[in-house]
Design a protein around this motif. Structure first.
Motif, PDB file in Angstrom:
ATOM      1  N   ASP A 177       0.862  -1.185   0.000  1.00 43.95           N
ATOM      2  CA  ASP A 177       0.000   0.000   0.000  1.00 43.95           C
ATOM      3  C   ASP A 177       0.899   1.237   0.000  1.00 43.95           C
ATOM      4  O   ASP A 177       1.523   1.559   1.009  1.00 43.95           O
ATOM      5  N   VAL A 178       0.973   1.914  -1.147  1.00 50.31           N
ATOM      6  CA  VAL A 178       1.865   3.069  -1.315  1.00 50.31           C
ATOM      7  C   VAL A 178       1.063   4.357  -1.136  1.00 50.31           C
ATOM      8  O   VAL A 178       0.121   4.619  -1.881  1.00 50.31           O
ATOM      9  N   THR A 198       2.393  -4.417   3.563  1.00 50.49           N
ATOM     10  CA  THR A 198       3.374  -3.363   3.805  1.00 50.49           C
ATOM     11  C   THR A 198       2.739  -2.037   3.428  1.00 50.49           C
ATOM     12  O   THR A 198       2.275  -1.871   2.289  1.00 50.49           O
ATOM     13  N   ALA A 199       2.691  -1.099   4.368  1.00 48.45           N
ATOM     14  CA  ALA A 199       2.096   0.217   4.133  1.00 48.45           C
ATOM     15  C   ALA A 199       3.175   1.286   4.291  1.00 48.45           C
ATOM     16  O   ALA A 199       3.860   1.327   5.314  1.00 48.45           O
ATOM     17  N   VAL A 200       3.319   2.132   3.268  1.00 49.08           N
ATOM     18  CA  VAL A 200       4.332   3.181   3.337  1.00 49.08           C
ATOM     19  C   VAL A 200       3.708   4.540   3.002  1.00 49.08           C
ATOM     20  O   VAL A 200       2.761   4.623   2.222  1.00 49.08           O
ATOM     21  N   ASP A 201       4.256   5.582   3.613  1.00 45.61           N
ATOM     22  CA  ASP A 201       3.822   6.952   3.343  1.00 45.61           C
ATOM     23  C   ASP A 201       4.987   7.871   3.666  1.00 45.61           C
ATOM     24  O   ASP A 201       5.764   7.597   4.593  1.00 45.61           O
ATOM     25  N   LEU A 230      10.091   3.737  -1.186  1.00 49.04           N
ATOM     26  CA  LEU A 230       9.617   2.666  -2.068  1.00 49.04           C
ATOM     27  C   LEU A 230      10.770   1.898  -2.686  1.00 49.04           C
ATOM     28  O   LEU A 230      10.730   0.671  -2.806  1.00 49.04           O
ATOM     29  N   GLY A 231      11.830   2.605  -3.072  1.00 48.94           N
ATOM     30  CA  GLY A 231      12.968   1.969  -3.725  1.00 48.94           C
ATOM     31  C   GLY A 231      13.770   1.057  -2.816  1.00 48.94           C
ATOM     32  O   GLY A 231      14.582   0.257  -3.292  1.00 48.94           O
ATOM     33  N   LYS A 232      13.542   1.160  -1.504  1.00 44.14           N
ATOM     34  CA  LYS A 232      14.301   0.347  -0.553  1.00 44.14           C
ATOM     35  C   LYS A 232      13.528  -0.881  -0.068  1.00 44.14           C
ATOM     36  O   LYS A 232      14.039  -1.649   0.745  1.00 44.14           O
ATOM     37  N   LEU A 233      12.312  -1.045  -0.573  1.00 44.73           N
ATOM     38  CA  LEU A 233      11.532  -2.218  -0.165  1.00 44.73           C
ATOM     39  C   LEU A 233      12.037  -3.457  -0.901  1.00 44.73           C
ATOM     40  O   LEU A 233      12.279  -3.405  -2.103  1.00 44.73           O
ATOM     41  N   PRO A 234      12.174  -4.560  -0.214  1.00 42.92           N
ATOM     42  CA  PRO A 234      12.628  -5.795  -0.874  1.00 42.92           C
ATOM     43  C   PRO A 234      11.472  -6.566  -1.478  1.00 42.92           C
ATOM     44  O   PRO A 234      10.309  -6.380  -1.113  1.00 42.92           O
ATOM     45  N   GLU A 248       3.307  11.718  -9.493  1.00 38.03           N
ATOM     46  CA  GLU A 248       4.154  10.851  -8.687  1.00 38.03           C
ATOM     47  C   GLU A 248       4.053   9.401  -9.156  1.00 38.03           C
ATOM     48  O   GLU A 248       5.040   8.664  -9.128  1.00 38.03           O
ATOM     49  N   LEU A 249       2.876   8.987  -9.579  1.00 38.16           N
ATOM     50  CA  LEU A 249       2.724   7.634 -10.118  1.00 38.16           C
ATOM     51  C   LEU A 249       3.648   7.421 -11.309  1.00 38.16           C
ATOM     52  O   LEU A 249       4.318   6.391 -11.418  1.00 38.16           O
ATOM     53  N   VAL A 250       3.686   8.407 -12.198  1.00 33.46           N
ATOM     54  CA  VAL A 250       4.533   8.284 -13.387  1.00 33.46           C
ATOM     55  C   VAL A 250       6.008   8.361 -13.006  1.00 33.46           C
ATOM     56  O   VAL A 250       6.838   7.590 -13.501  1.00 33.46           O
ATOM     57  N   ARG A 251       6.337   9.264 -12.078  1.00 32.71           N
ATOM     58  CA  ARG A 251       7.738   9.386 -11.644  1.00 32.71           C
ATOM     59  C   ARG A 251       8.229   8.086 -11.013  1.00 32.71           C
ATOM     60  O   ARG A 251       9.393   7.690 -11.183  1.00 32.71           O
ATOM     61  N   LEU A 252       7.349   7.415 -10.308  1.00 33.83           N
ATOM     62  CA  LEU A 252       7.721   6.185  -9.599  1.00 33.83           C
ATOM     63  C   LEU A 252       7.386   4.921 -10.395  1.00 33.83           C
ATOM     64  O   LEU A 252       7.456   3.820  -9.852  1.00 33.83           O
ATOM     65  N   SER A 253       7.037   5.071 -11.667  1.00 28.13           N
ATOM     66  CA  SER A 253       6.516   3.930 -12.428  1.00 28.13           C
ATOM     67  C   SER A 253       7.481   2.750 -12.453  1.00 28.13           C
ATOM     68  O   SER A 253       7.056   1.597 -12.273  1.00 28.13           O
ATOM     69  N   ASP A 254       8.759   2.998 -12.676  1.00 30.23           N
ATOM     70  CA  ASP A 254       9.713   1.881 -12.723  1.00 30.23           C
ATOM     71  C   ASP A 254       9.753   1.144 -11.394  1.00 30.23           C
ATOM     72  O   ASP A 254       9.785  -0.100 -11.358  1.00 30.23           O
ATOM     73  N   GLN A 255       9.771   1.896 -10.296  1.00 32.18           N
ATOM     74  CA  GLN A 255       9.804   1.269  -8.975  1.00 32.18           C
ATOM     75  C   GLN A 255       8.511   0.509  -8.691  1.00 32.18           C
ATOM     76  O   GLN A 255       8.532  -0.598  -8.134  1.00 32.18           O
ATOM     77  N   LEU A 256       7.377   1.093  -9.062  1.00 32.13           N
ATOM     78  CA  LEU A 256       6.100   0.419  -8.839  1.00 32.13           C
ATOM     79  C   LEU A 256       6.012  -0.870  -9.655  1.00 32.13           C
ATOM     80  O   LEU A 256       5.618  -1.920  -9.137  1.00 32.13           O
ATOM     81  N   ILE A 257       6.392  -0.791 -10.935  1.00 34.42           N
ATOM     82  CA  ILE A 257       6.339  -1.982 -11.791  1.00 34.42           C
ATOM     83  C   ILE A 257       7.227  -3.086 -11.228  1.00 34.42           C
ATOM     84  O   ILE A 257       6.860  -4.267 -11.204  1.00 34.42           O
TER      85      ILE A 257
END
Length: 306
Positions: A177-178, A198-201, A230-234, A248-257
């Protein structure tokens, strides 16, 4: 009757002040305040203009607050990059004249059924459950996340459809949950059968409120809430839900995918309908499964190939 207010404070480069102030005046119908002097010693000789200004707008404490806050975030993320030195920071919302804050909020926050089985119930309201109900008790605190806003509501409905229509009635684990806000989506994931969430904010106050709501709903043992980047989650997750800004969704797209497991689901929300294509273009490797809309908001449910 005295109206209580929330102050929304935005830190922006000096060159953006007029643009933001005009937007806030148009959005709220109220005046704005600008804190534009920076004093870094106790000597008035050092008084100078700061390159970062704090622009403050004033929003009524009613059921329009969450929608207006999201619109301010959208404006900052969309227009901010036009100005040199801009770095996105979420606006800070502070209650003023808060003697009747609790009562004002209670007037506008009632139990609401979402989807087929989910019910969101504020802690101070009575609700008569029916068989099969999954009741989320919530006290939004200062995280302003009731679950009834379209951006959250559509996420909840998409999660429920994944569980009930595609996965035998149980949401696959683990879930990510981002932008957890007040923890509504994480609580729903647990009630839908996920045993590890896992919930992050980025906001520590949101994580604190989330933790309180997790304990209130008896699911704290299944949800790990933190400000972890987000980038540090295993690892990867069969279900990832991100209810944040379109930009932010687009900026983080690689990490989310990369966080979505093969054959997994990615639910994206916080998207104005006019930005659907912009967001979709940021996730070309995933397949669009559904695209519900409510009011001016869209939600995208995507699936990763096996």
């Amino acid at each position: 009757m005295t109206t209580d207010w929330a102050e929304i404070a935005c830190d922006v480069p000096a060159e953006m002040v007029d643009t933001l102030a005009d937007f806030l005046v148009e959005l709220t119908g109220n005046g704005v305040g600008i804190d534009n002097m920076h004093l870094d010693t106790f000597s008035l000789d050092s008084l100078e203009d700061s390159s970062i200004k704090t622009v403050k707008g004033y929003l009524p404490l009613d059921d329009s607050l969450e929608d207006m806050r999201i619109k301010v975030e959208q404006f900052l993320a969309t227009r901010g990059p036009e100005f040199e030195g801009y770095v996105y920071k979420p606006p800070v919302v502070t209650v003023i004249k808060n003697e009747d804050w609790a009562n004002n909020w209670k007037v506008h926050f009632k139990p609401v059924r979402i989807g087929r089985r989910l019910v969101i119930k504020p802690t101070w309201e009575e609700y008569q459950e029916v068989a099969g109900d999954l009741v989320i008790q919530i006290d939004p605190g200062m995280a302003f996340g009731t679950g009834a806003h379209p951006t959250t509501k559509m996420c909840l409905e998409s999660m429920e459809r994944i569980a009930l229509d595609h996965c035998g009635g149980v949401l696959p684990s683990p879930v990510l949950d981002v932008g957890t806000g007040s923890g509504v989506l994480s609580i729903a994931a647990a009630l839908l059968g996920a045993d590890a969430i896992t919930a992050v904010d980025i906001d520590p106050e949101a994580v604190r409120v989330t933790q309180e709501n997790l304990e209130l709903n008896g699911v704290a043992d299944r949800v790990a809430a933190s400000t972890t980047d987000l980038g540090k989650l295993p690892g990867s997750y069969p279900v990832v839900v991100a209810n944040i800004l379109a930009e932010e969704l687009v900026r983080l797209s690689d990490q989310l995918i990369s966080r979505v497991a093969p054959d997994g689901w990615l639910i994206l929300s916080g998207i104005l309908t006019e930005k659907e294509e912009f967001v979709l273009a940021g996730f070309p490797s995933l397949t669009l499964v559904e695209n519900p809309r409510e009011a001016e908001w869209s939600c995208l449910t995507l699936r990763k190939p096996q």
